[in-house]
Design a protein around this motif. Structure first.
Motif, mmCIF file in Angstrom:
data_model
loop_
_atom_site.group_PDB
_atom_site.id
_atom_site.type_symbol
_atom_site.label_atom_id
_atom_site.label_comp_id
_atom_site.label_asym_id
_atom_site.label_seq_id
_atom_site.Cartn_x
_atom_site.Cartn_y
_atom_site.Cartn_z
ATOM 1 N N ALA A 167 -10.189 6.977 -3.159
ATOM 2 C CA ALA A 167 -9.646 5.622 -3.304
ATOM 3 C C ALA A 167 -10.570 4.576 -2.700
ATOM 4 O O ALA A 167 -10.780 3.501 -3.289
ATOM 5 C CB ALA A 167 -8.273 5.555 -2.641
ATOM 6 N N SER B 69 0.827 -1.217 0.000
ATOM 7 C CA SER B 69 0.000 0.000 0.000
ATOM 8 C C SER B 69 0.852 1.254 0.000
ATOM 9 O O SER B 69 0.547 2.235 -0.688
ATOM 10 C CB SER B 69 -0.943 -0.005 1.209
ATOM 11 O OG SER B 69 -0.206 0.002 2.425
ATOM 12 N N PRO C 180 -4.748 2.134 -1.430
ATOM 13 C CA PRO C 180 -3.466 2.790 -1.143
ATOM 14 C C PRO C 180 -3.248 2.919 0.359
ATOM 15 O O PRO C 180 -3.986 2.351 1.162
ATOM 16 C CB PRO C 180 -3.616 4.150 -1.833
ATOM 17 C CG PRO C 180 -5.080 4.385 -1.857
ATOM 18 C CD PRO C 180 -5.733 3.055 -1.981
ATOM 19 N N LEU D 221 2.400 1.665 -3.423
ATOM 20 C CA LEU D 221 1.374 2.119 -4.366
ATOM 21 C C LEU D 221 1.118 3.613 -4.202
ATOM 22 O O LEU D 221 1.016 4.349 -5.204
ATOM 23 C CB LEU D 221 0.081 1.326 -4.151
ATOM 24 C CG LEU D 221 -1.110 1.741 -5.015
ATOM 25 C CD1 LEU D 221 -0.791 1.615 -6.491
ATOM 26 C CD2 LEU D 221 -2.356 0.926 -4.660
ATOM 27 N N SER D 222 1.012 4.075 -2.972
ATOM 28 C CA SER D 222 0.775 5.499 -2.745
ATOM 29 C C SER D 222 1.946 6.341 -3.238
ATOM 30 O O SER D 222 1.747 7.410 -3.832
ATOM 31 C CB SER D 222 0.526 5.768 -1.258
ATOM 32 O OG SER D 222 -0.713 5.233 -0.846
#
Length: 270
Positions: A216, A55, A223, A58-59
């Motif tokens: 999101a 996560s 994320p 991804l962010s």
């Protein structure tokens, strides 16, 4: 003057208490376990927790892509606006400020409507694969596009303040007189003088992407901010520990940015 300084320190003290007391309470909550005393298990378990690394990466990837897209979009537009059409500045300012007015729920509802409309009407066209690629869970481009729109008000303000402090027309004319074309004039003459504004825009966009939850979550992606909320339901201390670390990291980036901007101004004056 003494009263002014006393009032100033009083305001700073109240502001410090407003921010530090909740942070201190959060830290105590993460390290004080009833029956066990002080323990740092919540912090030691962060890296090994399922979904944390994925996560966060991804962010960060979304943040880098969003910063690149929004700067590539806004920097040439702002420079061209200042050089060729200054009367359009109020129009552009209003357009860039619209994301502050539109509620995130309404914004997401519009995105969902478009994403549903595409496959239903374009299933037999090559554009269908475009809608599929936009919603790839490994790297959802639709979030990048949404974050670009949401970052427009902050990036516009930062770049506008930077451009106001620079004589763009003189810089461009000087570069053009030395034989540079328009892209070279922008990259070699204008951008070095906008370093502070570019750093401010990048930091604000990074903070927006790392902390954004509503868009999101409603679009079904996971994320960093969504992961923290999901973990809080089963591991409250861990989620608070991650929030504390992310807040400290954000503050550290802000201090680094402020120090780098200060050195840049000192060097330019020297």
């Amino acid at each position: 003057m003494a009263r002014l300084n006393l009032w100033r320190w009083g305001v700073f003290g109240l502001a410090g208490l407003y921010f530090l007391v909740p942070l201190a309470a959060s830290v105590v909550f993460t390290v004080d376990v009833p029956g066990e005393g002080l323990t740092f298990d919540a912090y030691s378990q962060i890296l090994s927790t399922d979904g944390f690394t994925d996560s966060l990466l991804l962010s960060l990837e979304l943040a880098v892509a969003t910063i690149a897209v929004v700067l590539l979009l806004m920097v040439p537009a702002m420079v061209a606006l200042r050089l060729g059409a200054p009367r359009l500045r109020p129009v552009v300012e209003v357009v860039c400020s619209l994301p502050l007015v539109v509620p995130p729920i309404a914004f997401v509802a519009g995105i969902v409507t478009v994403l549903k409309w595409g496959p239903e009407h374009l299933s037999r066209t090559p554009l269908f694969q475009t809608f599929v690629a936009l919603q790839n869970p490994d790297f959802p481009l639709v979030l990048v596009l949404a974050y670009v729109v949401m970052a427009l008000p902050f990036v516009y303000r930062a770049l506008d303040a930077g451009l106001r402090a620079v004589d763009v027309r003189t810089l461009v004319e000087a570069a053009r007189s030395c034989g540079a074309n328009w892209p070279q004039a922008l990259v070699q003459a204008v951008l070095p003088n906008l370093r502070g504004a570019l750093l401010n825009s990048s930091f604000l966009t990074l903070a927006l992407v790392l902390g954004e939850f509503t868009v999101a979550q409603l679009l079904g992606f996971r994320p960093f901010a969504v992961w923290i909320v999901n973990v809080s339901g089963s591991q409250a201390q861990l989620s608070v520990a991650v929030s504390v670390l992310s807040l400290l990291l954000t503050w550290a980036l802000l201090l680094v940015l402020a120090g780098f901007g200060g050195r840049t101004r000192t060097t330019s004056r020297g």
